[in-house]
Motif scaffolding. Structure first.
Motif, short mmCIF file in Angstrom:
data_model
loop_
_atom_site.label_atom_id
_atom_site.label_comp_id
_atom_site.label_asym_id
_atom_site.label_seq_id
_atom_site.Cartn_x
_atom_site.Cartn_y
_atom_site.Cartn_z
N ILE A 1 0.83 -1.22 0.00
CA ILE A 1 0.00 0.00 0.00
C ILE A 1 0.86 1.27 0.00
CG2 ILE A 1 -1.62 1.35 1.41
CD1 ILE A 1 -2.91 -1.28 2.24
N GLY A 2 0.39 2.24 -0.79
CA GLY A 2 1.02 3.56 -0.77
C GLY A 2 1.94 3.87 -1.94
N GLY A 3 2.13 2.91 -2.82
CA GLY A 3 3.02 3.17 -3.95
C GLY A 3 2.78 2.22 -5.10
N TYR A 4 3.79 2.11 -5.98
CA TYR A 4 3.69 1.27 -7.17
C TYR A 4 4.67 0.11 -7.12
CZ TYR A 4 2.60 6.14 -8.45
OH TYR A 4 2.15 7.43 -8.45
N GLY A 5 5.51 0.07 -6.09
CA GLY A 5 6.61 -0.88 -6.05
C GLY A 5 6.22 -2.34 -6.07
N ILE A 6 5.01 -2.65 -5.64
CA ILE A 6 4.58 -4.05 -5.56
C ILE A 6 4.64 -4.73 -6.92
CG2 ILE A 6 2.13 -3.49 -5.83
CD1 ILE A 6 3.68 -6.34 -3.71
N TRP A 7 4.37 -3.96 -8.00
CA TRP A 7 4.32 -4.57 -9.34
C TRP A 7 5.72 -4.98 -9.81
CZ3 TRP A 7 -0.32 -5.79 -9.17
CH2 TRP A 7 -1.28 -4.92 -8.67
N LYS A 8 6.74 -4.23 -9.41
CA LYS A 8 8.10 -4.63 -9.75
C LYS A 8 8.49 -5.89 -8.99
CE LYS A 8 10.05 -0.20 -11.17
NZ LYS A 8 11.14 0.79 -10.96
N LEU A 9 7.94 -6.03 -7.78
CA LEU A 9 8.23 -7.23 -7.00
C LEU A 9 7.53 -8.45 -7.59
CD1 LEU A 9 7.89 -5.71 -3.40
CD2 LEU A 9 10.01 -6.28 -4.62
N LEU A 10 6.29 -8.26 -8.04
CA LEU A 10 5.53 -9.38 -8.60
C LEU A 10 6.00 -9.74 -10.00
CD1 LEU A 10 1.88 -8.50 -7.48
CD2 LEU A 10 3.47 -10.11 -6.42
#
Length: 337
Positions: free
Chosen positions: A173-182
């Protein structure tokens, strides 16, 4: 207790206070309540005669000392920077013992040459209950649910999302970084992004878009995505629902492998039976074998066919035991039901 009503206060009550649908209280510099409107009575259960001319109402609304002190501490921090506060949320206890969520706003005004505070409290209980219900439903869902704001930032990441990906709400939550991780592989991530943009530009949403994500433990999972646009507070958001179809895809791959392997296993014995039967037919047409000899040859081919069937059944059972995720309909077929 005598109700104190300076002229200005009387005008405020007559024109605004009594008709307001929110708590409106006027406090003097010492915190004494000078006005307490009808909505305040209705929401809290405390009447004007219980409240006006005293400061004790706050002890009634916040009877738990520790909580009251925490509220006062937060207020002190806010008021040290400015002489008012906005959207300050607290939980009060009403006269009947019920709890209500109140959103407070204050404004400092001058009355009769003295500074007073007008406190306005909006009953947010129903909204918070709806929020809690929605959060409960979202967290109870067994599918990945995430909500993105109009800038694409993650604002919701449910329990299933954490269980499926391994990433907690605090990490997503709070950013876009999760997609780079996934999607750690840049080329694959760009391919997925391009697919999404192409679909959304045509129809504003996508359905059953399959992608392969990388979990926190470096595992691979196949997710089927569906999205819809929703409106939250007048701002467009996107809700994305991801179904983990990894086991389904594994089962389907197992079935494909089964079909391929089975075709290879039965091809040769079936061709042998075919050739033997053709030979028997030719001998019969030429009158070169007796009825008894024909029966013996056919019995041999029956035994060959039985062996092929047994081999197929044995292989089917091995597939079933190895792949528990095979759909029920396919499972019954393989079991011979």
């Amino acid at each position: 207790m005598t109700e104190k009503k300076p002229g200005h206060i009387g005008c405020i009550e007559a024109g605004i206070l009594e008709n307001a649908l929110v708590i409106v209280a006027v406090l003097d510099p010492k915190g004494t309540v000078l006005a307490w409107n009808h909505a305040a009575e209705t929401i809290t259960g405390y009447s004007k005669k219980d409240v006006i001319g005293t400061t004790s109402i706050w002890r009634h609304l916040y009877p738990d000392k520790a909580y009251r002190e925490s509220v006062n501490s937060r207020l002190a921090e806010i008021l040290a920077k400015k002489n008012y506060f906005e959207n300050f949320e607290t939980m009060i206890r009403t006269h009947s013992g019920a709890h209500r969520v109140i959103l407070w706003n204050t404004k400092e005004v001058e009355l009769d040459g003295m500074k007073h505070v007008i406190a306005i409290g909006q009953d947010f209980t129903h909204i918070r209950e709806l929020d809690s219900f929605r959060e409960s439903v979202i967290d109870s869902a067994n599918v990945l649910i995430t909500v993105l704001d109009d800038k694409g930032k993650v604002v919701t990441w449910n329990k299933a999302a954490e269980e499926i990906t391994g990433y907690s709400p605090s990490e997503a939550i709070g950013g876009y970084g999760i997609w780079k991780l996934l999607y750690p592989d840049e080329d694959y991530r760009e391919t997925v992004t391009r697919q999404i943009k192409e679909v959304i530009s045509a129809q504003q949403h996508f359905s059953n878009l399959e992608t392969r994500v990388t979990t926190k433990t470096s595992g691979k999972k196949v997710i089927s995505w569906n999205t819809r646009q929703i409106n939250i507070g007048g701002v467009k958001h996107v809700i994305s629902i991801g179904v983990d179809i990894t086991e389904q895809r594994i089962a389907e791959e197992a079935l494909v492998a089964y079909m391929t392997e089975m075709a290879m296993r039965i091809k040769q014995p079936v061709e042998i039976i075919r050739d033997n039967l053709h030979e028997v037919a030719e001998l019969l047409r030429a009158g070169k074998i007796t009825t008894e000899e024909t029966a013996m040859l056919l019995d041999g081919q029956v035994r060959n066919a039985r062996q092929v069937a047994a081999n197929v059944q044995e292989f089917q059972q091995a597939i079933l035991e190895k792949n528990r995720a095979i759909p029920e309909a396919y499972r019954k077929f393989l079991e011979g039901d």
